[in-house]
Structures are given as C-alpha cells and as structure tokens.
Design an enzyme around this catalytic site. Structure first.
Site, PDB file in Angstrom:
ATOM      1  N   LYS A   1      34.039  -2.927  51.472  1.00 18.53           N
ATOM      2  CA  LYS A   1      34.962  -1.948  52.049  1.00 18.53           C
ATOM      3  C   LYS A   1      35.116  -0.776  51.091  1.00 18.53           C
ATOM      4  CE  LYS A   1      39.567  -1.479  54.117  1.00 18.53           C
ATOM      5  NZ  LYS A   1      39.019  -0.776  55.302  1.00 18.53           N
TER       6      LYS A   1
ATOM      7  N   GLY B   1      27.268   4.242  65.776  1.00 21.17           N
ATOM      8  CA  GLY B   1      27.165   3.189  64.768  1.00 21.17           C
ATOM      9  C   GLY B   1      26.863   1.828  65.365  1.00 21.17           C
TER      10      GLY B   1
ATOM     11  N   THR C   1      37.868   4.225  62.491  1.00 23.95           N
ATOM     12  CA  THR C   1      37.774   4.538  61.068  1.00 23.95           C
ATOM     13  C   THR C   1      39.081   5.150  60.590  1.00 23.95           C
ATOM     14  OG1 THR C   1      36.809   6.711  61.561  1.00 23.95           O
ATOM     15  CG2 THR C   1      35.296   4.904  61.140  1.00 23.95           C
TER      16      THR C   1
ATOM     17  N   HIS D   1      40.171  -7.707  51.647  1.00 25.71           N
ATOM     18  CA  HIS D   1      39.011  -7.379  52.468  1.00 25.71           C
ATOM     19  C   HIS D   1      37.712  -7.750  51.750  1.00 25.71           C
ATOM     20  CE1 HIS D   1      41.889  -4.972  54.786  1.00 25.71           C
ATOM     21  NE2 HIS D   1      40.980  -4.938  55.742  1.00 25.71           N
ATOM     22  N   HIS D   2      36.622  -7.697  52.519  1.00 24.81           N
ATOM     23  CA  HIS D   2      35.284  -7.930  51.976  1.00 24.81           C
ATOM     24  C   HIS D   2      34.977  -6.893  50.895  1.00 24.81           C
ATOM     25  CE1 HIS D   2      33.745  -4.466  54.321  1.00 24.81           C
ATOM     26  NE2 HIS D   2      34.645  -4.863  55.216  1.00 24.81           N
TER      27      HIS D   2
END
Length: 267
Positions: free
Chosen positions: A160, A12, A101, A156-157
C-alpha cells in the site's frame, strides 16, 4: 435502476481490485462491461489477457474508450494520481465515475463538484468500498459522542502506497464532527523515537501497520476510566469490497452530485 442495464468501463482491470470488479460485472445481470482502460494491451480483448469471459476491448486512450463505448459509469481502481485525471475526464464526457482511490484534496473535490453540477450527473469517491468498514466508521462516530479519548490503528498489506489510509483519515474526520476537542495523553509526554505516538489529526492519533499477509484492517479504540471500547473491521480478501462497488454503481445513476464516502449513501 437495478432492472435497467448499466454500461460499464473499468480502469485498472488487471490490478487486484480491478480483477474483482471484472468478475462483479460478469456475474451481475444488469451490468454490461463495454470496455476497459489500461496502459497496455490496446485493442485486445480482456479475455485474451485475463482469465475472464468478457470480450470487452482494452483501450489505452480514455477519450477513445468513452467515445466508442458510450458507457454510463466508469469504475476507477487505479492510483490516486491516475484516478484524479480519469475522474475529471469521465465527467467531461458525461460518464459517472465511481472511484476507489484516495488522495483527493479539498481543491480537487471542489473542482469535481462543479463539474457534476455543470453536467447534471453523479460521482462517487469512496476511500473504502467494504460495507463493514463503512458501518465501523458510523459506529465510531456514534461512540465518539460518549468517549472523548480515541486512537485509530489501521493495518494493510505492505504494498500500500499511502499512510495513513484514506479510511483512517475519514474515520478521524467523522469522529471529529461530534467529539469535543481534547489533547489526549500526558501534556508533558515525550517521544523517545520520533513518530512513536503516531500521526495526529484533530487531536486523534493514527497508527499505520504494513505487513505481508494483511489485506485491509482497522481498529478504533476508545477509552475512559475503567473501560475500553474497540470497534474493528477486517477485510480478508478483495472480494469484500465488491458489495460496495455494486451499490455505488447503482446509486451513482440516481444522483446528480458528488458524494465523497460510501457512508453518505447508506442509511
């Protein structure tokens, strides 16, 4: 181990966290970025598709990547579904995974624990790599010895995917280890709108906020008669997670078991 070169593969690399990890590898003298795993740009150099100096090649086939580059550590910063697959494959190849993750079930962790024991190598899965967030969780567990009433608000943004966050769940889990069981609030309280009081884990309420402009933030609020205690951590950019990634890469070379949560390698 910090004086010995550690060969890395990053899964990633073009994601927001992945880009920071590439920068980390480039500026750390004892890290050697030997490859990257992505779903496109097979056999192209990272420097050809990203504003970085690394000439490491990108692979779309994880098996080919491990076979050709022979890395010591995989840094996986993909998605929960892909991360699970990559972690298992890495261990099967004798590569130590450092995974950022969430979404691993108890069954997943049990299977990965067996693999680490079989291969005799370490693995680290961390819901949060920010050292400040780890300390927030540790301090919250300490406070829970004295404050029985607690709620967790994570922010969070808005891109997410999971809610509540892995950090919030881990915080609730750690608090539950020392907190006396208690049903908070009025026994006859009623939600006028479903979900108004948030999710619940072990009697602890968890609330999730998603807004543009946020990165990763969490506040743990404790209360008792006449006083409250608030423990908060804020990550203002993704570079804040790299100190934990660096520590994890170095520590995973020293262990021969699965570690879930960075708090377990911080004294």
């Amino acid at each position: 181990m910090s004086n010995e070169t550690i060969k890395l593969v990053i899964a990633g690399p073009r994601g927001r966290m992945g880009q920071e990890a590439v920068k980390l590898a480039e500026r750390t003298p004892h890290f050697d970025l030997v490859g990257a795993i992505d779903h496109t740009y097979d056999q192209q150099k990272l420097s050809d598709v990203m504003p970085v100096e690394s000439d490491a090649f990108i692979y779309t086939d994880i098996h080919a990547c491990f076979t050709e580059t022979q890395p010591d550590v995989l840094i996986d910063l993909t998605t929960p579904e892909i991360g699970k697959v990559h972690t298992k494959i890495a261990l099967e190849h004798g590569v130590r995974p450092v995974v950022g993750t969430t979404g691993f079930s108890e069954a997943d962790l049990k299977e990965l624990t067996s693999l680490t024991e079989e291969k005799g190598i370490g693995a680290i899965i961390a819901p949060n790599f920010a050292l400040g967030a780890i300390l927030m969780m540790k301090f919250s567990k300490m406070a829970a010895n004295y404050f029985e009433d607690v709620e967790i608000i994570e922010l969070h943004h808005d891109q997410k995917l999971d809610a509540p966050s892995g950090t919030a769940l881990k915080t609730a889990e750690m608090i539950s280890e020392v907190r006396k069981e208690k049903q908070q609030g009025h026994p006859d309280e009623k939600e006028i709108l479903p979900g108004a009081r948030g999710a619940e884990q072990n009697g602890i309420r968890l609330h999730s906020v998603r807004l543009p402009g946020l990165i990763a933030h969490q506040e743990v609020m404790f209360g008792m008669d006449g006083q409250t205690l608030q423990i908060r951590h804020d990550s203002y950019n993704r570079a804040s997670f790299m100190s934990g990634v660096k520590l994890s890469v170095e520590q995973v070379m020293k262990i021969d078991q699965l570690v879930y949560g960075l708090e377990n390698i911080i004294d």
